[in-house]
Write an enzyme that holds these catalytic residues in place. Structure first.
Site, PDB file in Angstrom:
ATOM      1  N   SER C  50       1.113  -1.213  -0.171  1.00 51.79           N
ATOM      2  CA  SER C  50       0.193  -0.253  -0.181  1.00 51.79           C
ATOM      3  C   SER C  50       0.859   1.026   0.062  1.00 51.79           C
ATOM      4  CB  SER C  50      -0.902   0.304   1.409  1.00 51.79           C
ATOM      5  OG  SER C  50      -1.996   1.010   1.049  1.00 51.79           O
ATOM      6  N   GLU C  51       0.629   2.142  -0.613  1.00 52.45           N
ATOM      7  CA  GLU C  51       1.760   3.592  -1.130  1.00 52.45           C
ATOM      8  C   GLU C  51       1.755   4.386  -0.024  1.00 52.45           C
ATOM      9  OE1 GLU C  51      -1.022   2.718  -3.286  1.00 52.45           O
ATOM     10  OE2 GLU C  51      -2.469   4.908  -3.348  1.00 52.45           O
TER      11      GLU C  51
END
Lengths: 223, 261, 223, 261
Positions: C50-51
């Site tokens: 997840s960024e």
């Protein structure tokens, strides 16, 4: 004539360590600079950074006693210390290049009037060791150079223009040599302190650029 | 099927490194942060014409053995056995003695690209981060600027530095799990952490392999996507005892006397 | 004529999750993509990134039950999982831009024949949300786009050329729509699968570029 | 004298932030990683014409209160009170509802520079690392390329992206010591970690201050040289209870239904 004293390696380091204030982050280069770590007054909090990725470490250990995974950049084992942190090379040089260190103390072969530093290559050897020198000479907020004032053959090392290949342009703030303390300013080199027994004229004779004599110029104070 | 990046043999883990490959070698200079067993395995494989990317070019195992290191072989084993065509390094020679790389360099038998240490780190990171290059102020006005493209940005001069790409990164970490997550110890992250993921294939030599979940998520320094292969050192060093020659003894003594490298 | 089915959001996610192999690192975008996390076969090890800086996390928690410091990029709390790691934004996008993720699954407004993706801005709104979309569309090794095949007014979303502002050029590898699975190749768009009840001709009618019909083209397989 | 970067008051720690300053605001978008009390203090100070650097521009405390957060104020407090002249952000508006920033933008009352999220991180890092700029491939061929200098490197097109410099970085961390070493929790490092040290002055809002030495050297994410001031949240939120209006309620419900932002 008064007897002249030249500061030895340990004494140069002792004088340099006086420059460190509480909270300063300081990188100590190989050679005399690394000795400064031994001369921090009790109670003064100075944070040593080593480009191999530690900040806030303690004193050098006795030989053979330290943790091989806790080294300063000179390859000596050091003690851990509360507040210490570890990081990799990209982060370490982000710190250095990005201007996050207060002081870099380095050795020098030559310094020019404008503060150019030559400390990575002796031309006769034809090969130099850049290592972290160019980054440290560029990045720290204040650069202090520890060196002998003249070469073994008596030539000045503080010159109008460096004859050795330079490490960084106009980077030096302070020179602490075995006979003098000189500040590099926009107006020129200012002689601030002289070793015991030396006159300002005698220091000038061993220094190529014309020195500005600080009105408060005095004998080197070690304490 | 569970992910398993663990290899059981050092020879196997370097088996596909070919002649002419570009390899990154982690560490700083002292052998503590060096992938020593990978160096030995690569030497055994007999690979030639390597281009290496590293901080130093090695000093030989003798000096490290005298300082008490058991896993003591550094990049010098590749240098002295003529496996290197070109080195990209920040500190390729020693201030204390003439290392084997310097001898070969003086004999015209190896090429050298010397890069300031922080620029070396940044160029490696650029490859890892998919950047085309970075502008750095370090080295402006010095020999490093020669032949470089420069640019004035915000009134200040910078040089363009390009990514350094490689086929393999050989690194040393402290612990790994089977996913390839890595932690290091103390001052030994150095270029190991920076090189992890910067080459097509990253191979990590570790002191210990632990169960998945044993590494604290907050403490993992190299997330597993950067690591392709993991191989653990044996508990005891089983390699040849190196001959500690006069040169190694002299270098060691000089190191101790000088108080550092 | 056979009854036609359109895949709903969950079923599109289920089909997309079939693309993930053991060891794949996968970033799931907001919307349908994030639902894919629910459809990983037992025993398959897929690493979700997840960024906002986590890798290898577990399932979405029940609402209100999770740790607010453990969120996916959609803002949902997720469970920790053995092997998980945490990092900051510079590192997260080093991973993404540097090509270290195997798959990025994103929503799409339009995809062009050459694989251009438009998914950050509806022109009528005049303001888009770039967020991490341009990085993810550029950097992951394989880009899978989940979308409805046509707009609410019946216009094709798979076009010869995007009419919306694009997120990245030539980046899309696979489209999974509510009626088809289409691979973007150098030779053109290849129709691989159709939803139950749909013929290849019917899919073609709702798709602007001429589709290459894969010889093995078959009904969408979900298991 | 011992180093002590700890401030006792949020008002005091932001007291020298002047009108027209450029401030970085850490976090990702959800309020968990946002320096909420610093946002409130800066709003109380009444500063104007800020340029902000952040991932989002805030969504208002109502939606976060409904999701159970006590420290719920985000950058929206500065937006809605007209303190911002220009925002540099990757996701300035919401996909769910029209936030206050969007309203002001449509009314021509704020400027916007939208930057891809990874480019935003890299430009902030460039400022921190003393780089003059970086070449990135992200955004080539899109609206982001307009007006940018481009360069073909190794056969591929890149755009030059310049450092984003700022006067202050306001960040949120989990724990700090008096030297300013920081650790974060889980997914809350985000831009906080990246911005630490990227501005002239970095101010960290933390959940807890611990004794020097309590933070594991291997676990420290932000070494202390990047941090100038530290201030701890009170255990209990003592601010005003925000009015949860219909818009906040609707946004919250949409968030839950959609399964995310």
């Amino acid at each position: 004539m008064e007897e002249k004293f030249k500061l030895d390696r340990q004494t140069i380091a002792l004088r340099a360590a006086k420059e460190f204030q509480d909270g300063d982050s300081v990188n100590l280069g190989i050679g005399i600079p690394v000795l400064c770590a031994n001369y921090i007054p009790v109670g003064r909090e100075v944070l040593f950074q080593s480009e191999n990725g530690i900040l806030g470490f303690g004193e050098v250990t006795a030989p053979g006693e330290g943790d091989p995974d806790l080294l300063n950049a000179s390859g000596q084992t050091v003690h851990p210390r509360p507040g210490m942190s570890c990081f990799g090379h990209a982060e370490s040089f982000t710190m250095i290049r990005g201007g996050h260190l207060d002081i870099s103390v380095m050795g020098g072969f030559q310094v020019s009037e404008k503060g150019d530093l030559a400390n990575y290559m002796v031309p006769e050897r034809k090969i130099g060791v850049i290592g972290g020198a160019m980054d440290l000479a560029y990045g720290a907020k204040r650069k202090i150079i520890l060196m002998n004032h003249i070469t073994k053959t008596g030539e000045p090392r503080i010159l109008k223009k460096c004859t050795y290949p330079i490490t960084a342009m106009g980077c030096v703030n302070l020179i602490i040599s075995d006979i003098a303390v000189i500040e590099v300013t926009d107006k020129g080199m200012v002689l601030k302190e002289v070793a015991p027994g030396w006159t300002t004229e005698e220091v000038q004779q061993l220094t190529e650029p014309t020195l500005i004599i600080d009105p408060d110029c005095h004998e080197i104070e070690l304490m | 099927m569970p992910i398993n990046k663990i290899f059981n043999s050092f020879d196997e883990v370097v088996a596909d490194i070919q002649d002419g490959a570009t390899i990154m070698v982690g560490g700083f200079g002292t052998v503590a942060s060096c992938p020593t067993m990978l160096m030995e395995a690569l030497d055994r494989k007999g690979v030639k014409n390597l281009t290496t990317v590293s901080n130093t070019t090695g000093f030989g195992s003798g000096v490290w053995k005298l300082m008490g290191y058991k896993f003591a072989e550094d990049m010098d084993i590749l240098v002295r056995n003529g496996r290197i065509k070109k080195a990209i390094a920040s500190a390729p020679v020693s201030a204390i003695f003439e290392n084997n790389f310097e001898k070969l360099l003086r004999a015209g038998k190896v090429e050298l690209e010397m890069v300031p240490q922080g620029t070396l780190a940044e160029r490696i990171r650029a490859a890892k981060a998919g950047l085309g290059g970075v502008y750095t102020p370090v080295g402006v006005g010095t020999v490093v600027e020669e032949g470089k493209e420069t640019k004035i940005i915000d009134g200040k001069k910078y040089m363009l530095e390009l990514p350094i790409k490689a086929d393999f990164a050989l690194i040393k970490a402290h612990k790994a799990d089977r996913w390839g997550n890595l932690v290091y110890r103390g001052s030994s992250r150095t270029f190991n952490e920076t090189m992890a993921g910067a080459a097509k294939i990253t191979i990590a030599e570790v002191d210990e392999i632990v169960e998945l979940g044993e590494l604290d998520p907050e403490e993992i320094v190299t997330p597993c996507v950067y690591v392709d292969r993991v191989v653990a050192r044996p508990k005891e060093y089983g390699g040849d005892e190196d001959v500690i020659d006069e040169e190694a003894q002299a270098s060691h003594d000089k190191f101790i006397k000088r108080g550092g490298a």
